[in-house]
Design a protein around this motif. Structure first.
Motif, PDB file in Angstrom:
ATOM      1  N   ASP A 207       0.787  -0.939   0.090  1.00 34.68           N
ATOM      2  CA  ASP A 207      -0.077   0.050  -0.018  1.00 34.68           C
ATOM      3  C   ASP A 207       0.904   1.317   0.240  1.00 34.68           C
ATOM      4  O   ASP A 207       1.558   1.463   0.926  1.00 34.68           O
TER       5      ASP A 207
ATOM      6  N   ARG B 229      -8.389   2.188  -2.820  1.00 34.94           N
ATOM      7  CA  ARG B 229      -7.689   1.121  -2.721  1.00 34.94           C
ATOM      8  C   ARG B 229      -6.823   0.494  -3.925  1.00 34.94           C
ATOM      9  O   ARG B 229      -5.698   0.174  -3.712  1.00 34.94           O
TER      10      ARG B 229
ATOM     11  N   ALA C 100      -4.221   2.863  -4.240  1.00 31.86           N
ATOM     12  CA  ALA C 100      -2.873   2.772  -2.969  1.00 31.86           C
ATOM     13  C   ALA C 100      -2.259   1.711  -3.299  1.00 31.86           C
ATOM     14  O   ALA C 100      -1.076   1.462  -3.021  1.00 31.86           O
ATOM     15  N   TYR C 101      -2.716   0.539  -4.278  1.00 28.29           N
ATOM     16  CA  TYR C 101      -2.029  -0.650  -4.517  1.00 28.29           C
ATOM     17  C   TYR C 101      -1.593  -0.706  -6.165  1.00 28.29           C
ATOM     18  O   TYR C 101      -1.454  -1.560  -6.286  1.00 28.29           O
TER      19      TYR C 101
ATOM     20  N   GLY D 102      -5.643  -5.174  -3.144  1.00 30.35           N
ATOM     21  CA  GLY D 102      -6.278  -4.714  -1.865  1.00 30.35           C
ATOM     22  C   GLY D 102      -7.800  -4.420  -1.954  1.00 30.35           C
ATOM     23  O   GLY D 102      -8.400  -3.863  -0.805  1.00 30.35           O
TER      24      GLY D 102
ATOM     25  N   ARG E  88      -6.038   5.430   6.784  1.00 25.44           N
ATOM     26  CA  ARG E  88      -4.827   5.371   5.780  1.00 25.44           C
ATOM     27  C   ARG E  88      -5.005   6.350   4.546  1.00 25.44           C
ATOM     28  O   ARG E  88      -3.698   6.702   4.210  1.00 25.44           O
TER      29      ARG E  88
END
Length: 535
Positions: A355, A444, A447-448, A454, A472
């Motif tokens: 992440d 997500r 983020a990945y 994710g 996060r």
């Protein structure tokens, strides 16, 4: 281009900033320049508006050492009079996300431990700084009335433009009253209609202030410029929508009545306006982040040459413990800011290889914060970096490497996606779980690194998951305290972190700490004020 407006802002601010006092919030700054000279031309009005915006990013006063409204303990460190540094410290150091090494810095000791009082300089400093900007707004709003424009012979397109400026000043005033409502509950209250020099502001109750902010934002919606059409970093309709979505998400805290459907309504307005996510998370808080126009909604603009002070994003970049200057894009670190291990544990892989939002600096740092005021206890962060997306130095970096170009996101679309999801989960209508899941998974996937590894499925989308995901996604963006209060985890034993309540493993504290106290000095000078319960 952001630099052009910053230069206007700086010039106007330095020309006209002076003293003010919250016991009379509508007083003009005291100096030789009167409203009749400042506002006699359309250009003068634009400079007046620039002064209003400048109060976000500059700290100067007639003595050059800090805001005139900041208590003497804060003025000793000029950077501590910056709005963002004050606001950020109260939103972040009081939570699991941050600690500051230097306990002798005025006001720091007691924030992490949740033992502050009505004489804490940082608690008091934000209160006075917010009112200082409100004072500037009230003056501008008063001077830009139709009656004053007519008296000064300003008509046609010039008058229309100034009416738009006026709406922007009303937005900024509404934002600062939201800060005061969220932080202090029941502050004093004054508008442009209060008589200059004769009115001691009355105290407004939190619920009534909520209603005022809501009505102001709705009243100016059609007067603000359409999304993507205004000069950066000025407010547009989208800024009002974003503040309304945040206002409604927290309405139950402020008034006792939930308004999650309304939160969804304004999230949808932003989605319909073609806002979305910038492709690269790590480019959200760097030196050329003003280019992220798809995600940015409303920013505080900083410039390494024209907005030099030790607060703002300079503080967030330099302040990180142990972070080398070649990574931060500065001349070094101040050894101050660190994360608790509880926050780091929100990430399954703190390396950032899974992440990318996990931007921790670990070399020489212990994960566990066994000593609150030891600079090697707790990972630090590289989230704020004074470099461009190509890795080049910041475009307006000062030669010494002291100050940064990074703009701060007061509102961005990542927050709106999570607001939508939470409001749906809390029972709001006008949205659906399928869309909520899709929005969270878009965050997500980014983020990945564009991968779906994710992503979550519908039964994993819970309120607790949303709180962790807000941590996060939005950490170090001055939202954590407000989120934990809304989830009833700020003062209670439902979530403990290192040094909460002043113990190494954390403990619950009195509920009075869900809001901050009215400063003791203001209670002494304004007989209309009553202290918040418990202080």
């Amino acid at each position: 281009m952001k630099i052009s407006y910053i230069k206007i802002t700086l010039a106007a601010f330095l020309l006209s900033i002076g003293t003010s006092c919250t016991s009379d919030l509508d007083l003009l700054p005291t100096n030789d320049i009167t409203s009749e000279t400042v506002y006699k031309t359309p250009q003068g009005y634009k400079q007046g508006l620039a002064k209003v915006y400048a109060a976000f990013a500059l700290t100067g006063n007639t003595g050059g050492t800090g805001s005139p409204d900041i208590p003497s303990q804060i003025i000793a460190d000029e950077g501590n009079s910056d709005f963002l540094r004050l606001y950020w410290n109260l939103q972040e150091i009081t939570t699991d996300e941050a600690a500051w090494t230097w306990q002798n810095d005025a006001g720091v000791k007691g924030l992490k431990e949740m033992s502050w009082s009505a004489i804490n300089p940082i608690v008091n400093g934000l209160y006075y700084r917010s009112f200082f900007q409100i004072t500037l707004c009230n003056d501008f709003i008063r001077e830009s009335s139709d009656a004053n424009l007519s008296k000064r012979g300003i008509t046609g397109t010039d008058a229309d433009n100034i009416r738009k400026y006026r709406a922007e000043a009303r937005f900024i005033r509404a934002y600062q009253y939201w800060v005061l409502m969220d932080m202090y509950g029941n502050p004093p209250f004054a508008t442009e209609n209060d008589a200059i020099g004769t009115t001691i502001p009355k105290q407004i109750q939190r619920k009534d202030l909520f209603n005022y902010i809501e009505s102001e934002l709705k009243a100016i919606e059609n007067d603000l410029i359409a999304p993507g059409q205004n000069e950066y970093p000025r407010a547009e309709k989208s800024a009002a929508w974003a503040l309304l979505s945040r206002l409604y998400l927290n309405a139950e805290v402020y008034t006792g009545t939930p308004k999650y459907t309304d939160a969804i309504t304004y999230c949808n307005k932003l989605r319909d306006a073609n806002y979305g996510l910038h492709t690269n998370y790590r480019e959200l808080t760097i030196a050329d982040n003003h280019l992220n126009t798809k995600e940015n909604i409303f920013m505080i603009a900083y410039d390494g040459t024209n907005t030099q002070n030790w607060g703002g994003t300079t503080y967030l970049t330099h302040g990180q413990a142990a972070l080398p200057g070649d990574l931060s894009g500065t001349n070094g670190n101040w050894g101050g800011l660190r994360h608790s291990q509880n926050f780091v544990s929100l990430f399954v892989d703190p390396s950032g290889n899974t992440d990318v939002r996990a931007q921790f600096y670990t070399t020489g740092q212990n994960k566990d914060m066994t000593d609150l005021y030891t600079g090697t206890d707790g990972y630090s962060s590289s989230k704020y970096r004074n470099k461009t997306r190509s890795g080049a130095k910041a475009p307006h970096q000062d030669l010494a490497g002291n100050f940064v170009d990074i703009d701060f996101p007061l509102f961005r679309m990542g927050e709106i996606y999570l607001t939508y999801a939470e409001a749906v989960l809390r029972g709001g209508t006008g949205g659906d779980l399928s869309t909520a899941l899709s929005l969270v998974n878009q965050l997500r996937t980014r983020a990945y690194n564009g991968k779906t590894a994710g992503n979550i499925v519908s039964n994993q989308l819970t309120l607790d998951f949303v709180l962790d995901e807000r941590g996060r996604e939005l950490y170090y963006e001055a939202q954590r305290r407000t989120d934990l209060v809304r989830f009833k985890k700020f003062t209670t034993g439902a979530y403990l972190w290192a040094w909460k309540g002043g113990t190494v493993n954390g403990r619950s504290v009195e509920d009075k700490y869900n809001i901050f106290p009215i400063p003791a000095n203001d209670l002494s000078s304004n007989p209309n004020l009553v202290q918040n319960k418990g202080y």
